[in-house]
Design a protein around this motif. Structure first.
Motif, short mmCIF file in Angstrom:
data_model
loop_
_atom_site.label_atom_id
_atom_site.label_comp_id
_atom_site.label_asym_id
_atom_site.label_seq_id
_atom_site.Cartn_x
_atom_site.Cartn_y
_atom_site.Cartn_z
N ARG A 13 148.65 137.78 94.20
CA ARG A 13 147.97 139.07 94.32
C ARG A 13 148.24 139.73 95.65
N SER A 14 148.77 138.99 96.61
CA SER A 14 149.20 139.57 97.88
C SER A 14 150.37 138.74 98.40
N LYS A 15 151.15 139.35 99.25
CA LYS A 15 152.22 138.61 99.90
C LYS A 15 151.62 137.76 101.01
N LEU A 16 152.36 136.76 101.44
CA LEU A 16 151.93 135.96 102.58
C LEU A 16 152.00 136.84 103.81
N ILE A 17 150.86 137.05 104.46
CA ILE A 17 150.75 137.97 105.58
C ILE A 17 150.43 137.20 106.85
N LYS A 18 151.19 137.45 107.90
CA LYS A 18 150.90 136.84 109.19
C LYS A 18 149.88 137.71 109.92
N VAL A 28 147.09 132.40 115.51
CA VAL A 28 147.87 132.96 114.41
C VAL A 28 147.47 132.26 113.12
N TRP A 29 147.43 133.01 112.03
CA TRP A 29 147.21 132.41 110.72
C TRP A 29 147.92 133.24 109.67
N TYR A 30 148.07 132.68 108.51
CA TYR A 30 148.71 133.35 107.38
C TYR A 30 147.70 133.46 106.25
N ASP A 31 147.69 134.60 105.59
CA ASP A 31 146.73 134.91 104.54
C ASP A 31 147.49 135.18 103.25
N TYR A 32 147.00 134.63 102.14
CA TYR A 32 147.65 134.79 100.84
C TYR A 32 146.56 134.75 99.77
N THR A 33 146.69 135.60 98.75
CA THR A 33 145.73 135.56 97.64
C THR A 33 146.47 135.42 96.31
N PHE A 34 145.80 134.77 95.36
CA PHE A 34 146.34 134.64 94.01
C PHE A 34 145.20 134.56 93.01
N SER A 35 145.50 134.88 91.77
CA SER A 35 144.51 134.75 90.70
C SER A 35 144.95 133.62 89.78
N ILE A 69 144.10 130.48 103.55
CA ILE A 69 144.33 130.71 104.97
C ILE A 69 145.09 129.50 105.51
N LEU A 70 146.28 129.75 106.04
CA LEU A 70 147.12 128.68 106.59
C LEU A 70 147.27 128.88 108.09
N GLN A 71 147.12 127.81 108.84
CA GLN A 71 147.27 127.87 110.30
C GLN A 71 148.41 126.95 110.71
N TYR A 85 139.43 129.45 99.27
CA TYR A 85 138.09 129.80 98.79
C TYR A 85 138.18 131.04 97.91
N LEU A 86 137.15 131.25 97.10
CA LEU A 86 137.07 132.44 96.26
C LEU A 86 136.62 133.62 97.11
N ASP A 87 137.23 134.78 96.86
CA ASP A 87 136.95 135.97 97.65
C ASP A 87 137.39 137.19 96.84
N THR A 88 137.16 138.38 97.39
CA THR A 88 137.72 139.57 96.78
C THR A 88 139.16 139.71 97.26
N ASN A 89 139.94 140.55 96.62
CA ASN A 89 141.33 140.75 97.02
C ASN A 89 141.44 141.80 98.13
N GLN A 90 140.32 142.18 98.70
CA GLN A 90 140.30 143.16 99.78
C GLN A 90 140.17 142.43 101.11
N GLN A 91 140.68 143.03 102.16
CA GLN A 91 140.56 142.46 103.50
C GLN A 91 139.24 142.94 104.11
N LEU A 92 138.15 142.26 103.80
CA LEU A 92 136.85 142.66 104.31
C LEU A 92 136.29 141.59 105.24
N SER A 93 135.62 142.03 106.28
CA SER A 93 134.94 141.06 107.15
C SER A 93 133.68 140.60 106.44
N GLY A 94 133.03 139.60 106.99
CA GLY A 94 131.81 139.08 106.39
C GLY A 94 130.76 140.14 106.16
N SER A 95 130.64 141.09 107.07
CA SER A 95 129.62 142.13 106.94
C SER A 95 129.97 143.14 105.84
#
Length: 113
Positions: A13-18, A28-35, A69-71, A85-95
């Motif tokens: 659902r998203s590319k691997l993002i640094k 630094v970390w890498y973020d990736y989402t999938f369904s 999340i990969l470090q 973990y389960l999350d939305t496909n949006q880049q949202l902070s906890g708030s």
């Protein structure tokens, strides 16, 4: 690490993002989402709980995804670490995330070590 934990039935659902926390922090970390079938089922429960239609939800558009999340190795940790973990496909902070999604993320959090 992702290949070791891959179940074969995932839709990216998203590319691997640094990402970095700041230019001088060195974090630094890498973020990736999938369904997957699990995120599709959880998306339907989420949409029902929030009073939204769940009739047209598919693996390609479900609002709940797995976030990975990969470090990379650091001076103190000589190997890759990760969490999923389960999350939305949006880049949202906890708030910016609903309490439903925050609870879902907390309940589903696991290490990929």
């Amino acid at each position: 690490m992702l290949k070791e934990n891959h179940d074969g039935n995932q839709i990216p659902r998203s590319k691997l993002i640094k990402e970095e926390s700041g230019p001088f922090s060195g974090i630094v970390w890498y973020d990736y989402t999938f369904s997957s079938p699990q995120t599709l089922a959880e998306s339907k429960r989420y949409l029902k709980a929030t009073g939204q239609s769940h009739q047209q939800v598919t693996l390609e558009n479900c609002p709940i995804v797995y976030r990975v999340i990969l470090q990379p190795p650091t001076k103190t940790s000589k190997r890759w670490t990760g969490q999923i973990y389960l999350d939305t496909n949006q880049q949202l902070s906890g708030s910016g995330r609903s309490s439903y999604v925050q609870a879902l993320s907390h309940k589903s959090l696991r290490d990929l070590n």
